[in-house]
Design a protein around this motif. Structure first.
Motif, PDB file in Angstrom:
ATOM      1  N   ALA A 109       4.633 122.900 -22.124  1.00  0.00           N
ATOM      2  CA  ALA A 109       4.213 121.629 -21.545  1.00  0.00           C
ATOM      3  C   ALA A 109       2.722 121.701 -21.256  1.00  0.00           C
ATOM      4  O   ALA A 109       2.176 122.782 -21.026  1.00  0.00           O
ATOM      5  CB  ALA A 109       4.995 121.338 -20.265  1.00  0.00           C
ATOM      6  N   VAL A 110       2.074 120.559 -21.240  1.00  0.00           N
ATOM      7  CA  VAL A 110       0.634 120.534 -21.000  1.00  0.00           C
ATOM      8  C   VAL A 110       0.303 120.279 -19.538  1.00  0.00           C
ATOM      9  O   VAL A 110      -0.862 120.351 -19.141  1.00  0.00           O
ATOM     10  CB  VAL A 110      -0.061 119.482 -21.887  1.00  0.00           C
ATOM     11  CG1 VAL A 110       0.103 119.828 -23.359  1.00  0.00           C
ATOM     12  CG2 VAL A 110       0.484 118.082 -21.597  1.00  0.00           C
ATOM     13  N   SER A 111       1.324 119.979 -18.729  1.00  0.00           N
ATOM     14  CA  SER A 111       1.123 119.738 -17.298  1.00  0.00           C
ATOM     15  C   SER A 111       2.472 119.843 -16.599  1.00  0.00           C
ATOM     16  O   SER A 111       3.526 119.903 -17.250  1.00  0.00           O
ATOM     17  CB  SER A 111       0.520 118.351 -17.062  1.00  0.00           C
ATOM     18  OG  SER A 111       1.461 117.339 -17.406  1.00  0.00           O
ATOM     19  N   VAL A 112       2.431 119.846 -15.267  1.00  0.00           N
ATOM     20  CA  VAL A 112       3.682 119.853 -14.506  1.00  0.00           C
ATOM     21  C   VAL A 112       4.451 118.567 -14.767  1.00  0.00           C
ATOM     22  O   VAL A 112       5.683 118.584 -14.942  1.00  0.00           O
ATOM     23  CB  VAL A 112       3.396 120.020 -12.996  1.00  0.00           C
ATOM     24  CG1 VAL A 112       4.689 119.937 -12.191  1.00  0.00           C
ATOM     25  CG2 VAL A 112       2.689 121.337 -12.724  1.00  0.00           C
ATOM     26  N   LEU A 128       4.470 131.441  -8.795  1.00  0.00           N
ATOM     27  CA  LEU A 128       3.082 131.015  -8.642  1.00  0.00           C
ATOM     28  C   LEU A 128       2.323 131.940  -7.694  1.00  0.00           C
ATOM     29  O   LEU A 128       2.935 132.655  -6.895  1.00  0.00           O
ATOM     30  CB  LEU A 128       3.053 129.575  -8.140  1.00  0.00           C
ATOM     31  CG  LEU A 128       3.746 128.582  -9.087  1.00  0.00           C
ATOM     32  CD1 LEU A 128       4.005 127.248  -8.400  1.00  0.00           C
ATOM     33  CD2 LEU A 128       2.924 128.383 -10.349  1.00  0.00           C
ATOM     34  N   PRO A 129       0.989 131.931  -7.759  1.00  0.00           N
ATOM     35  CA  PRO A 129       0.214 132.930  -7.005  1.00  0.00           C
ATOM     36  C   PRO A 129       0.168 132.729  -5.503  1.00  0.00           C
ATOM     37  O   PRO A 129      -0.034 133.696  -4.762  1.00  0.00           O
ATOM     38  CB  PRO A 129      -1.192 132.825  -7.622  1.00  0.00           C
ATOM     39  CG  PRO A 129      -1.250 131.453  -8.211  1.00  0.00           C
ATOM     40  CD  PRO A 129       0.138 131.167  -8.687  1.00  0.00           C
ATOM     41  N   ASP A 130       0.338 131.494  -5.019  1.00  0.00           N
ATOM     42  CA  ASP A 130       0.205 131.268  -3.575  1.00  0.00           C
ATOM     43  C   ASP A 130       0.845 129.951  -3.175  1.00  0.00           C
ATOM     44  O   ASP A 130       1.317 129.178  -4.019  1.00  0.00           O
ATOM     45  CB  ASP A 130      -1.266 131.302  -3.146  1.00  0.00           C
ATOM     46  CG  ASP A 130      -2.148 130.371  -3.959  1.00  0.00           C
ATOM     47  OD1 ASP A 130      -1.703 129.238  -4.235  1.00  0.00           O
ATOM     48  OD2 ASP A 130      -3.274 130.768  -4.306  1.00  0.00           O
ATOM     49  N   GLY A 131       0.828 129.710  -1.877  1.00  0.00           N
ATOM     50  CA  GLY A 131       1.437 128.502  -1.343  1.00  0.00           C
ATOM     51  C   GLY A 131       0.752 127.228  -1.786  1.00  0.00           C
ATOM     52  O   GLY A 131       1.412 126.203  -1.982  1.00  0.00           O
ATOM     53  N   ASP A 136       1.257 122.126  -4.571  1.00  0.00           N
ATOM     54  CA  ASP A 136       0.786 121.157  -5.564  1.00  0.00           C
ATOM     55  C   ASP A 136       1.889 120.834  -6.567  1.00  0.00           C
ATOM     56  O   ASP A 136       2.098 119.664  -6.931  1.00  0.00           O
ATOM     57  CB  ASP A 136      -0.444 121.700  -6.306  1.00  0.00           C
ATOM     58  CG  ASP A 136      -1.693 121.727  -5.433  1.00  0.00           C
ATOM     59  OD1 ASP A 136      -1.700 121.059  -4.385  1.00  0.00           O
ATOM     60  OD2 ASP A 136      -2.654 122.424  -5.814  1.00  0.00           O
ATOM     61  N   CYS A 137       2.596 121.866  -7.010  1.00  0.00           N
ATOM     62  CA  CYS A 137       3.679 121.650  -7.977  1.00  0.00           C
ATOM     63  C   CYS A 137       4.819 120.858  -7.355  1.00  0.00           C
ATOM     64  O   CYS A 137       5.394 119.971  -7.993  1.00  0.00           O
ATOM     65  CB  CYS A 137       4.184 122.992  -8.512  1.00  0.00           C
ATOM     66  SG  CYS A 137       3.033 123.811  -9.642  1.00  0.00           S
ATOM     67  N   VAL A 138       5.149 121.163  -6.098  1.00  0.00           N
ATOM     68  CA  VAL A 138       6.219 120.435  -5.420  1.00  0.00           C
ATOM     69  C   VAL A 138       5.870 118.960  -5.301  1.00  0.00           C
ATOM     70  O   VAL A 138       6.734 118.082  -5.496  1.00  0.00           O
ATOM     71  CB  VAL A 138       6.506 121.047  -4.039  1.00  0.00           C
ATOM     72  CG1 VAL A 138       7.380 120.124  -3.191  1.00  0.00           C
ATOM     73  CG2 VAL A 138       7.186 122.398  -4.190  1.00  0.00           C
ATOM     74  N   ALA A 139       4.616 118.654  -4.996  1.00  0.00           N
ATOM     75  CA  ALA A 139       4.203 117.252  -4.881  1.00  0.00           C
ATOM     76  C   ALA A 139       4.415 116.521  -6.200  1.00  0.00           C
ATOM     77  O   ALA A 139       4.920 115.386  -6.221  1.00  0.00           O
ATOM     78  CB  ALA A 139       2.734 117.171  -4.457  1.00  0.00           C
ATOM     79  N   LEU A 140       4.078 117.167  -7.299  1.00  0.00           N
ATOM     80  CA  LEU A 140       4.258 116.537  -8.610  1.00  0.00           C
ATOM     81  C   LEU A 140       5.736 116.436  -8.983  1.00  0.00           C
ATOM     82  O   LEU A 140       6.172 115.434  -9.563  1.00  0.00           O
ATOM     83  CB  LEU A 140       3.497 117.337  -9.671  1.00  0.00           C
ATOM     84  CG  LEU A 140       1.977 117.323  -9.515  1.00  0.00           C
ATOM     85  CD1 LEU A 140       1.332 118.325 -10.471  1.00  0.00           C
ATOM     86  CD2 LEU A 140       1.425 115.921  -9.760  1.00  0.00           C
ATOM     87  N   LEU A 141       6.505 117.450  -8.636  1.00  0.00           N
ATOM     88  CA  LEU A 141       7.943 117.411  -8.919  1.00  0.00           C
ATOM     89  C   LEU A 141       8.647 116.362  -8.069  1.00  0.00           C
ATOM     90  O   LEU A 141       9.618 115.748  -8.513  1.00  0.00           O
ATOM     91  CB  LEU A 141       8.561 118.789  -8.681  1.00  0.00           C
ATOM     92  CG  LEU A 141       8.123 119.903  -9.642  1.00  0.00           C
ATOM     93  CD1 LEU A 141       8.721 121.232  -9.217  1.00  0.00           C
ATOM     94  CD2 LEU A 141       8.528 119.579 -11.073  1.00  0.00           C
ATOM     95  N   THR A 142       8.150 116.149  -6.845  1.00  0.00           N
ATOM     96  CA  THR A 142       8.721 115.115  -5.986  1.00  0.00           C
ATOM     97  C   THR A 142       8.510 113.740  -6.606  1.00  0.00           C
ATOM     98  O   THR A 142       9.412 112.890  -6.611  1.00  0.00           O
ATOM     99  CB  THR A 142       8.088 115.173  -4.584  1.00  0.00           C
ATOM    100  OG1 THR A 142       8.341 116.466  -4.011  1.00  0.00           O
ATOM    101  CG2 THR A 142       8.679 114.115  -3.672  1.00  0.00           C
TER     102      THR A 142
END
Length: 374
Positions: A109-112, A128-131, A136-142
């Motif tokens: 994939a080219v992005s989340v 992932l490396p840190d919180g 950031d990923c959770v916000a996009l997945l939400t």
């Protein structure tokens, strides 16, 4: 929907309403509120009747070997799509994983957003490396979960090491869009990731864990349920790594003392491992070159668990202790102090400032000279 399930994402999974209603009794046995129970029922039912379409976030030193084992050995998988911010890692992953297992399609994939667009994935793993990266990923997945197509995103399993509060916030945000969440940080290191012998420390519903278990078993040897609340896996990981950081620092000091008193490192290692000072680091991760095979010390500490990551974990542990030690009025009357952890933290601050990417066992070489002096 009726039946007390509220906004149940099972509708999106094309599973009949009658089947959902028939699971109300099982929901009640969970002892969960209707909304959370509906999500638990959704993901467990979906993965029992539909093939998994896995999305994977993070292709670093841990993430790449983990997803490789998932592709090779994970049960019930139809496809695996991977994303990393580094395009070179995405390309390398596609080359390594394509065609590894018949019947499992691998793509990048080219992005989340792209990872979960149009129902591409119904389960997402992250390493992932840190919180900050996880948040950031959770916000996009939400966002994706709020507009998911039928059969879309239903479960996130985060294997990163982050603050327990980050895991709790992630669970709360994803639950609002009918996506279940468990935190499942790992222990064992890079070699265990390659060998598929990691330990997973899981926080969240045991029923959701059971749904994810076949995937975790393809990557690890032990799956330890740390409690029903999100974030308890992270709490266990921070406590474990606090102990690891302290024992490694103590082991390094002990080798320096023994050497100063005339003992050969191999002899001293044998003594430690046959005596009460034995620990995981002394048995599996000797910080002295030439004592033990397949350890970072033999590669000039250029492989393994980077000092900057150990420093990150110790700081998270200190932050968690500070937050837990403040009473309701904000005073420090019940402050929780971790004096050994604080002392170890100082050592890793020094090491990471000089050699952030060397293994954390490099404490032996870089913080102590041959005479055992600071």
């Amino acid at each position: 929907m009726g039946s007390g399930f509220g906004h149940c994402a099972l509708v999106r999974c094309s599973i009949c309403v009658e089947h959902v209603r028939g699971r109300v009794e099982a929901r009640d046995r969970l002892g969960l509120c209707p909304l959370v129970a509906s999500q638990v029922e959704m993901v467990t039912t979906m993965l029992s009747v539909m093939p998994a379409r896995i999305g994977w976030l993070g292709l670093g030193n841990m993430g790449m070997p983990m997803v490789a084992n998932l592709v090779k050995h994970g049960g019930g998988i139809q496809s695996v799509s991977v994303f990393d911010a580094d395009g070179g890692k995405r390309d390398a992953a596609l080359k390594e994983l394509s065609g590894v297992r018949k019947g499992v399609t691998v793509s990048t994939a080219v992005s989340v957003r792209d990872l979960v667009a149009n129902g591409r994935c119904n389960v997402v793993f992250s390493m992932l490396p840190d919180g900050a990266a996880m948040n950031d990923c959770v916000a996009l997945l939400t966002e994706a979960g709020a507009s998911a197509s039928p059969g879309g995103l239903a479960l996130m399993v985060d294997c990163s090491t982050v603050h327990p509060n980050d895991a709790q916030r992630a669970a709360a945000a994803l639950n609002k869009v009918s996506v279940s969440f468990v935190d499942a940080p790992v222990s064992g290191g890079i070699q265990a990731a390659k060998d598929g012998t990691l330990s997973f420390l899981v926080g969240g519903s045991v029923h959701v864990l059971d749904a994810a278990r076949p995937f975790l078993q393809s990557m690890g040897r032990k799956i330890l349920h740390c409690g029903e609340q999100p974030g308890l896996g992270q709490a266990a990981k921070l406590a474990n790594n606090l102990l690891l950081g302290i024992t490694m620092a103590g082991l390094c000091e002990s080798f320096v003392l023994g050497s100063r008193l005339g003992l050969e490192p191999k002899v001293l290692s044998e003594v430690f491992n046959a005596s009460s000072g034995r620990c995981w680091s002394s048995e599996k991760y000797c910080p002295v070159k030439g004592v033990m095979s397949s350890v970072p010390a033999n590669a000039d500490y250029k492989t393994g668990f980077a000092a900057r990551l150990m420093l990150k974990d110790l700081r998270l542990a200190m932050d968690a202790a500070k937050a837990r030690g403040v009473d309701h009025e904000g005073s420090d009357s019940r402050k929780l102090r971790l004096p050994l952890g604080e002392a170890a933290l100082e050592q890793y601050v020094q090491l990471a400032s000089q050699h952030p990417n060397l293994d954390f066992s490099a404490l032996y070489k870089y913080l102590f000279d041959e005479e055992g002096k600071r």
